[in-house]
Design a protein around this motif. Structure first.
Motif, PDB file in Angstrom:
ATOM      1  N   GLY A 170     -31.590  18.802 -71.316  1.00 56.93           N
ATOM      2  CA  GLY A 170     -32.004  19.807 -72.310  1.00 56.93           C
ATOM      3  C   GLY A 170     -31.259  21.123 -71.828  1.00 56.93           C
ATOM      4  N   PHE A 171     -32.198  22.213 -72.508  1.00 57.51           N
ATOM      5  CA  PHE A 171     -31.697  23.580 -72.371  1.00 57.51           C
ATOM      6  C   PHE A 171     -32.493  24.142 -71.115  1.00 57.51           C
ATOM      7  CE2 PHE A 171     -31.267  28.067 -73.134  1.00 57.51           C
ATOM      8  CZ  PHE A 171     -30.013  28.084 -73.310  1.00 57.51           C
ATOM      9  N   VAL A 172     -31.817  24.599 -70.198  1.00 55.43           N
ATOM     10  CA  VAL A 172     -32.363  25.109 -69.015  1.00 55.43           C
ATOM     11  C   VAL A 172     -32.253  26.682 -68.827  1.00 55.43           C
ATOM     12  CG1 VAL A 172     -32.513  24.742 -66.324  1.00 55.43           C
ATOM     13  CG2 VAL A 172     -32.168  22.684 -67.816  1.00 55.43           C
ATOM     14  N   VAL A 173     -33.531  27.246 -68.467  1.00 54.41           N
ATOM     15  CA  VAL A 173     -33.450  28.620 -68.152  1.00 54.41           C
ATOM     16  C   VAL A 173     -34.019  28.795 -66.712  1.00 54.41           C
ATOM     17  CG1 VAL A 173     -34.446  30.927 -68.675  1.00 54.41           C
ATOM     18  CG2 VAL A 173     -34.153  29.084 -70.580  1.00 54.41           C
ATOM     19  N   ALA A 213     -23.984  29.238 -62.406  1.00 48.30           N
ATOM     20  CA  ALA A 213     -22.355  28.997 -62.151  1.00 48.30           C
ATOM     21  C   ALA A 213     -22.146  27.366 -61.863  1.00 48.30           C
ATOM     22  CB  ALA A 213     -21.978  29.701 -60.834  1.00 48.30           C
ATOM     23  N   GLU A 214     -23.051  26.918 -61.342  1.00 43.34           N
ATOM     24  CA  GLU A 214     -22.683  25.651 -61.081  1.00 43.34           C
ATOM     25  C   GLU A 214     -23.156  24.611 -62.344  1.00 43.34           C
ATOM     26  OE1 GLU A 214     -25.113  24.671 -57.442  1.00 43.34           O
ATOM     27  OE2 GLU A 214     -26.998  24.113 -58.587  1.00 43.34           O
ATOM     28  N   GLY A 215     -23.909  25.072 -63.302  1.00 47.01           N
ATOM     29  CA  GLY A 215     -24.288  24.291 -64.362  1.00 47.01           C
ATOM     30  C   GLY A 215     -25.397  23.578 -64.683  1.00 47.01           C
ATOM     31  N   SER A 216     -26.351  23.843 -63.528  1.00 46.37           N
ATOM     32  CA  SER A 216     -27.738  23.324 -63.462  1.00 46.37           C
ATOM     33  C   SER A 216     -28.664  24.161 -64.097  1.00 46.37           C
ATOM     34  CB  SER A 216     -28.256  23.182 -61.887  1.00 46.37           C
ATOM     35  OG  SER A 216     -28.094  24.255 -61.288  1.00 46.37           O
ATOM     36  N   ALA A 217     -28.111  25.078 -64.554  1.00 46.91           N
ATOM     37  CA  ALA A 217     -29.058  25.932 -65.645  1.00 46.91           C
ATOM     38  C   ALA A 217     -27.913  26.550 -66.590  1.00 46.91           C
ATOM     39  CB  ALA A 217     -29.863  26.987 -64.854  1.00 46.91           C
ATOM     40  N   ASP A 218     -28.533  26.882 -67.808  1.00 49.96           N
ATOM     41  CA  ASP A 218     -27.516  27.305 -68.758  1.00 49.96           C
ATOM     42  C   ASP A 218     -27.924  28.682 -69.052  1.00 49.96           C
ATOM     43  OD1 ASP A 218     -27.098  24.653 -70.328  1.00 49.96           O
ATOM     44  OD2 ASP A 218     -29.141  24.472 -70.238  1.00 49.96           O
ATOM     45  N   ILE A 219     -28.953  29.444 -68.430  1.00 53.39           N
ATOM     46  CA  ILE A 219     -29.130  30.827 -68.783  1.00 53.39           C
ATOM     47  C   ILE A 219     -30.022  31.553 -67.894  1.00 53.39           C
ATOM     48  CG2 ILE A 219     -30.702  30.679 -70.553  1.00 53.39           C
ATOM     49  CD1 ILE A 219     -29.319  32.944 -71.994  1.00 53.39           C
ATOM     50  N   TYR A 220     -29.834  32.826 -67.332  1.00 58.74           N
ATOM     51  CA  TYR A 220     -30.644  33.423 -66.344  1.00 58.74           C
ATOM     52  C   TYR A 220     -30.855  34.623 -67.120  1.00 58.74           C
ATOM     53  CZ  TYR A 220     -31.938  36.233 -62.460  1.00 58.74           C
ATOM     54  OH  TYR A 220     -32.197  37.509 -61.559  1.00 58.74           O
ATOM     55  N   PRO A 221     -31.989  34.953 -67.855  1.00 56.97           N
ATOM     56  CA  PRO A 221     -32.050  36.526 -68.275  1.00 56.97           C
ATOM     57  C   PRO A 221     -32.991  37.097 -67.218  1.00 56.97           C
ATOM     58  CG  PRO A 221     -33.850  34.942 -69.138  1.00 56.97           C
ATOM     59  CD  PRO A 221     -32.925  34.257 -68.318  1.00 56.97           C
ATOM     60  N   GLU A 259     -22.881  55.369 -60.443  1.00 60.54           N
ATOM     61  CA  GLU A 259     -23.254  56.539 -60.011  1.00 60.54           C
ATOM     62  C   GLU A 259     -24.698  56.167 -59.634  1.00 60.54           C
ATOM     63  OE1 GLU A 259     -24.554  61.332 -60.240  1.00 60.54           O
ATOM     64  OE2 GLU A 259     -23.369  60.263 -61.862  1.00 60.54           O
ATOM     65  N   ASN A 260     -25.492  55.455 -60.569  1.00 61.21           N
ATOM     66  CA  ASN A 260     -26.644  54.646 -60.559  1.00 61.21           C
ATOM     67  C   ASN A 260     -26.489  53.579 -60.051  1.00 61.21           C
ATOM     68  OD1 ASN A 260     -29.253  53.920 -60.405  1.00 61.21           O
ATOM     69  ND2 ASN A 260     -29.654  54.760 -62.314  1.00 61.21           N
ATOM     70  N   LEU A 261     -26.799  53.134 -58.884  1.00 63.25           N
ATOM     71  CA  LEU A 261     -26.309  51.633 -58.635  1.00 63.25           C
ATOM     72  C   LEU A 261     -27.377  50.463 -59.267  1.00 63.25           C
ATOM     73  CD1 LEU A 261     -25.530  52.517 -54.881  1.00 63.25           C
ATOM     74  CD2 LEU A 261     -24.042  51.699 -56.829  1.00 63.25           C
ATOM     75  N   LEU A 262     -28.790  51.192 -59.890  1.00 59.08           N
ATOM     76  CA  LEU A 262     -29.634  50.182 -60.422  1.00 59.08           C
ATOM     77  C   LEU A 262     -28.890  49.435 -61.776  1.00 59.08           C
ATOM     78  CD1 LEU A 262     -32.630  49.386 -60.725  1.00 59.08           C
ATOM     79  CD2 LEU A 262     -32.918  51.233 -62.477  1.00 59.08           C
ATOM     80  N   ASN A 263     -29.020  48.242 -61.785  1.00 63.41           N
ATOM     81  CA  ASN A 263     -28.311  47.401 -63.007  1.00 63.41           C
ATOM     82  C   ASN A 263     -29.323  47.578 -64.089  1.00 63.41           C
ATOM     83  OD1 ASN A 263     -26.135  46.261 -61.366  1.00 63.41           O
ATOM     84  ND2 ASN A 263     -27.693  44.536 -60.703  1.00 63.41           N
ATOM     85  N   PRO A 264     -28.702  47.601 -65.026  1.00 61.66           N
ATOM     86  CA  PRO A 264     -29.460  47.459 -66.752  1.00 61.66           C
ATOM     87  C   PRO A 264     -29.904  46.051 -66.534  1.00 61.66           C
ATOM     88  CG  PRO A 264     -27.020  48.385 -66.968  1.00 61.66           C
ATOM     89  CD  PRO A 264     -27.150  47.987 -65.547  1.00 61.66           C
ATOM     90  N   TRP A 265     -30.677  45.949 -67.604  1.00 59.09           N
ATOM     91  CA  TRP A 265     -31.048  44.483 -67.718  1.00 59.09           C
ATOM     92  C   TRP A 265     -29.844  43.520 -68.099  1.00 59.09           C
ATOM     93  CZ3 TRP A 265     -36.230  45.198 -71.317  1.00 59.09           C
ATOM     94  CH2 TRP A 265     -37.161  45.887 -70.356  1.00 59.09           C
ATOM     95  N   PHE A 266     -29.925  42.199 -67.747  1.00 58.36           N
ATOM     96  CA  PHE A 266     -28.980  41.446 -68.049  1.00 58.36           C
ATOM     97  C   PHE A 266     -29.015  40.085 -68.352  1.00 58.36           C
ATOM     98  CE2 PHE A 266     -29.310  41.405 -63.430  1.00 58.36           C
ATOM     99  CZ  PHE A 266     -29.258  40.126 -63.084  1.00 58.36           C
ATOM    100  N   ILE A 267     -28.034  39.305 -69.016  1.00 55.92           N
ATOM    101  CA  ILE A 267     -28.195  37.933 -69.044  1.00 55.92           C
ATOM    102  C   ILE A 267     -26.822  37.303 -68.406  1.00 55.92           C
ATOM    103  CG2 ILE A 267     -28.396  36.085 -70.893  1.00 55.92           C
ATOM    104  CD1 ILE A 267     -29.578  38.332 -72.679  1.00 55.92           C
ATOM    105  N   VAL A 268     -27.021  36.242 -67.672  1.00 56.12           N
ATOM    106  CA  VAL A 268     -26.205  35.331 -67.007  1.00 56.12           C
ATOM    107  C   VAL A 268     -26.021  34.089 -68.090  1.00 56.12           C
ATOM    108  CG1 VAL A 268     -25.451  34.306 -65.068  1.00 56.12           C
ATOM    109  CG2 VAL A 268     -26.909  36.074 -64.783  1.00 56.12           C
ATOM    110  N   LYS A 269     -25.091  34.050 -68.604  1.00 54.51           N
ATOM    111  CA  LYS A 269     -24.669  32.704 -69.363  1.00 54.51           C
ATOM    112  C   LYS A 269     -23.178  32.457 -69.619  1.00 54.51           C
ATOM    113  CE  LYS A 269     -24.476  34.820 -73.948  1.00 54.51           C
ATOM    114  NZ  LYS A 269     -24.823  34.686 -75.325  1.00 54.51           N
TER     115      LYS A 269
END
Length: 269
Positions: A170-173, A213-221, A259-269
């Motif tokens: 199914g859909f994996v988070v 990246a390997e496909g064992s999950a669909d998305i990482y918020p 300049e600010n090394l803090l990442n904004p919120w993101f989604i990996v997909k």
């Protein structure tokens, strides 16, 4: 040239992983936990891994931005078109908990884009590596004894990402084991309304990006704080696998050496 840089990064990660495991597996080892300015933990393993990686990367004459190194002033750093971005021990909390879910992260960033990435998981002896021209790969059962192998040698034994997956899950988070924020929970509920049933898996450190990246999950918020060194190596690997890390607009890729090394919120997909 990129092949030589990838070889150097892989060697650095494997040797640093050996240093970390020597401490992790020693029942008499004192983790000597300190607290940094942001109250995050720092151990002797972080320091030794950083020192070993710096020894290896110094030979490339490319500047290094490391979580455990001295932060170069942005007025100088903004002139770096190419740089290494390093987290010598990503998942220090997981290291302290002894759950094995920590990694060594090394990325090469060019003009704000991660083009080469290495993530090593010392406990499972799993290596992820990528470079834009060759794609992304995963190889298991590897340790410092293979530090002298070339990327070409490793590719012959490795699996290219994404892996072939049987579509039965199914859909994996994938989400953080230590940082599941209310905003992330709300986003997961949104996905549930869209996909019906969502399978949630948890793991530590940059392994979450590797799962996509390997496909064992669909998305990482990720709607919680991270720094550039937390994501750069995983970003390179997920990019080379055909996916990406986006801001919450789900269109704009994450950018590096800000300049600010803090990442904004993101989604990996």
């Amino acid at each position: 040239m990129q092949n030589e840089l990838l070889s150097c990064a892989i060697r650095a990660a494997l040797l640093a992983g050996k240093d970390i495991l020597n401490i992790y597996n020693d029942p008499k080892a004192d983790f000597a936990i300190e607290r940094k300015a942001d109250n995050s933990p720092l151990t002797i393993a972080d320091k030794r891994s950083h020192a070993h990686i710096m020894d290896e990367l110094d030979a490339t004459s490319i500047p290094v931005l490391s979580e455990e190194g001295r932060l170069t002033d942005y007025n100088i750093r903004k002139g770096w078109k190419t740089l290494w971005v390093v987290d010598p021990l990503d998942g220090t909390k997981e290291f302290i908990k002894r759950n094995g879910e920590f990694t060594v992260n090394i990325a090469l960033v060019e003009n704000g884009i991660p083009v080469l990435g290495v993530i090593y998981v010392p406990v499972s002896r799993t290596l992820y590596f990528s470079e834009d021209s060759i794609g992304a790969y995963r190889i298991e059962g590897i340790d410092a004894r293979s530090a002298g192998l070339s990327p070409d040698d490793l590719m012959e034994k490795a699996d290219r990402l994404p892996l072939e997956q049987a579509d039965t899950k199914g859909f994996v988070v994938v989400a953080s084991r230590s940082h599941l924020s209310p905003e992330t929970e709300e986003y997961i509920r949104k996905l549930e309304s869209e996909y019906g049933h969502v399978n949630l898996i948890s793991c530590g450190s940059s392994l979450k990006i590797c799962r996509v990246a390997e496909g064992s999950a669909d998305i990482y918020p990720r709607f919680a704080p991270t720094m550039e060194w937390d994501t750069a190596a995983g970003h390179a690997i997920v990019r080379a696998s055909g996916k990406n890390i986006y801001l919450t607009d789900e269109r704009t890729p994450l950018h590096y050496n800000k300049e600010n090394l803090l990442n904004p919120w993101f989604i990996v997909k």
